[in-house]
Design an enzyme around this catalytic site. Sequence first.
Site, PDB file in Angstrom:
ATOM      1  N   LYS A  15      10.171  -6.932  12.160  1.00  0.00           N
ATOM      2  CA  LYS A  15      10.412  -5.738  12.911  1.00  0.00           C
ATOM      3  C   LYS A  15       9.398  -5.131  13.703  1.00  0.00           C
ATOM      4  CE  LYS A  15      11.210  -3.273   8.950  1.00  0.00           C
ATOM      5  NZ  LYS A  15      11.025  -4.423   8.037  1.00  0.00           N
ATOM      6  N   ARG A  90      15.199   3.804   4.764  1.00  0.00           N
ATOM      7  CA  ARG A  90      15.279   2.528   3.995  1.00  0.00           C
ATOM      8  C   ARG A  90      16.244   2.932   2.684  1.00  0.00           C
ATOM      9  NH1 ARG A  90      10.067   0.247   5.604  1.00  0.00           N
ATOM     10  NH2 ARG A  90       9.094  -0.756   4.137  1.00  0.00           N
ATOM     11  N   ARG A 130      -0.136 -13.204   6.412  1.00  0.00           N
ATOM     12  CA  ARG A 130      -0.499 -12.274   7.486  1.00  0.00           C
ATOM     13  C   ARG A 130      -1.858 -11.680   7.402  1.00  0.00           C
ATOM     14  NH1 ARG A 130       3.771  -7.429   8.387  1.00  0.00           N
ATOM     15  NH2 ARG A 130       3.336  -6.937   6.420  1.00  0.00           N
ATOM     16  N   ARG A 174       8.502  -6.183  -2.994  1.00  0.00           N
ATOM     17  CA  ARG A 174       8.920  -5.379  -1.906  1.00  0.00           C
ATOM     18  C   ARG A 174      10.541  -6.104  -1.359  1.00  0.00           C
ATOM     19  NH1 ARG A 174       4.269  -6.339   1.981  1.00  0.00           N
ATOM     20  NH2 ARG A 174       5.485  -5.286   3.610  1.00  0.00           N
TER      21      ARG A 174
HETATM   22  P1  AMP Z   1       6.465  -1.287   6.140  1.00  0.00           P
HETATM   23  O1  AMP Z   1       5.137  -1.461   6.956  1.00  0.00           O
HETATM   24  O2  AMP Z   1       7.508  -0.849   6.825  1.00  0.00           O
HETATM   25  O3  AMP Z   1       6.688  -2.780   5.316  1.00  0.00           O
HETATM   26  O4  AMP Z   1       6.159  -0.197   5.167  1.00  0.00           O
HETATM   27  C1  AMP Z   1       4.921  -0.479   4.003  1.00  0.00           C
HETATM   28  C2  AMP Z   1       5.416   0.571   2.654  1.00  0.00           C
HETATM   29  O5  AMP Z   1       5.351   1.645   3.286  1.00  0.00           O
HETATM   30  C3  AMP Z   1       6.617   0.238   2.026  1.00  0.00           C
HETATM   31  O6  AMP Z   1       6.323  -0.684   1.096  1.00  0.00           O
HETATM   32  C4  AMP Z   1       6.740   1.491   1.366  1.00  0.00           C
HETATM   33  O7  AMP Z   1       6.032   1.760   0.333  1.00  0.00           O
HETATM   34  C5  AMP Z   1       6.325   2.606   2.508  1.00  0.00           C
HETATM   35  N1  AMP Z   1       7.513   2.917   3.460  1.00  0.00           N
HETATM   36  C6  AMP Z   1       7.612   2.570   4.791  1.00  0.00           C
HETATM   37  N2  AMP Z   1       8.509   3.134   5.321  1.00  0.00           N
HETATM   38  C7  AMP Z   1       9.359   3.819   4.081  1.00  0.00           C
HETATM   39  C8  AMP Z   1      10.443   4.487   4.242  1.00  0.00           C
HETATM   40  N3  AMP Z   1      11.174   4.624   5.389  1.00  0.00           N
HETATM   41  N4  AMP Z   1      10.882   4.901   2.977  1.00  0.00           N
HETATM   42  C9  AMP Z   1      10.098   4.841   2.059  1.00  0.00           C
HETATM   43  N5  AMP Z   1       8.981   4.044   1.907  1.00  0.00           N
HETATM   44  C10 AMP Z   1       8.325   3.610   2.848  1.00  0.00           C
END
Ligand code: AMP
Length: 224
Positions: A15, A90, A130, A174
């Site tokens: 993404k 999410r 990564r 995750r």
């Molecule tokens: P990402 O970089 O999008 O994979 O996000 C990393 C972490 O941030 C996730 O595993 C969640 O802990 C938190 N996070 C990011 N976006 C959201 C969201 N929209 N809702 C809840 N937690 C989020």
Amino acid sequence: MLETIILLGAPGSGKGTIAEELTNVTEYIHVSTGDMLREAVKAEHEVGLKAKKYMDEGELVPDDVIMEIVRERLDRGPDEAHYMFDGFPRTIEQAQLLDAVLTRDGRGRVAHVFLLEVPEEVVVDRLEGRRVCRGCGAVYHVRNIPPEKEGVCDECGGELYQRKDDDKNTVLNRLDVFRKQAEELINYYDGQGVLRRIDALDREKTVQAILAVLNDSTETHDQD
Ligand code: AMP
């Protein structure tokens, strides 16, 4: 009409990378809740302090914290911007609250939700391998995109590190969290007729497939 689009997909589905590529060739402003949270954690802001424990475990940060940073980001503007969300919404609650904020701002509904589909074993490999630069945030992969010198960023010479939530157990959690939430979200946006499934194994093809949908909808709007 100001357009809002969403990139939806498992952690590691690309993404962030796809969003960056799209910002180079479109007018969308990229908003990543994950990036905003990591910045807040680094800066030790209140939001960051609330979010850190969830992020470290690979759990979702509570909806009220997420909505606070999203509202604050939209309020900062610019008003005429088209937004591309990555990693948000999410949960179904976040999707409904986003709809309410868009209505409040006279932005209408979400125009397109691109579901980036990548086989799970590919996603696990991408995340575990990564590495991210502490200095400039550039992203590498130990095998697929290695830096010239191990552990050192080609761009700025910064130190490369593994995100805490990219270790094997957290990655599996995750993915589990994503599977549980995704179905409801997919149904929600499918019901609105805005879900577009994209085979996202190849980066360039993914960008082209998304641009084809965006161009198509611009032409349709132009004819209206
Ligand atoms: P990402 O970089 O999008 O994979 O996000 C990393 C972490 O941030 C996730 O595993 C969640 O802990 C938190 N996070 C990011 N976006 C959201 C969201 N929209 N809702 C809840 N937690 C989020």
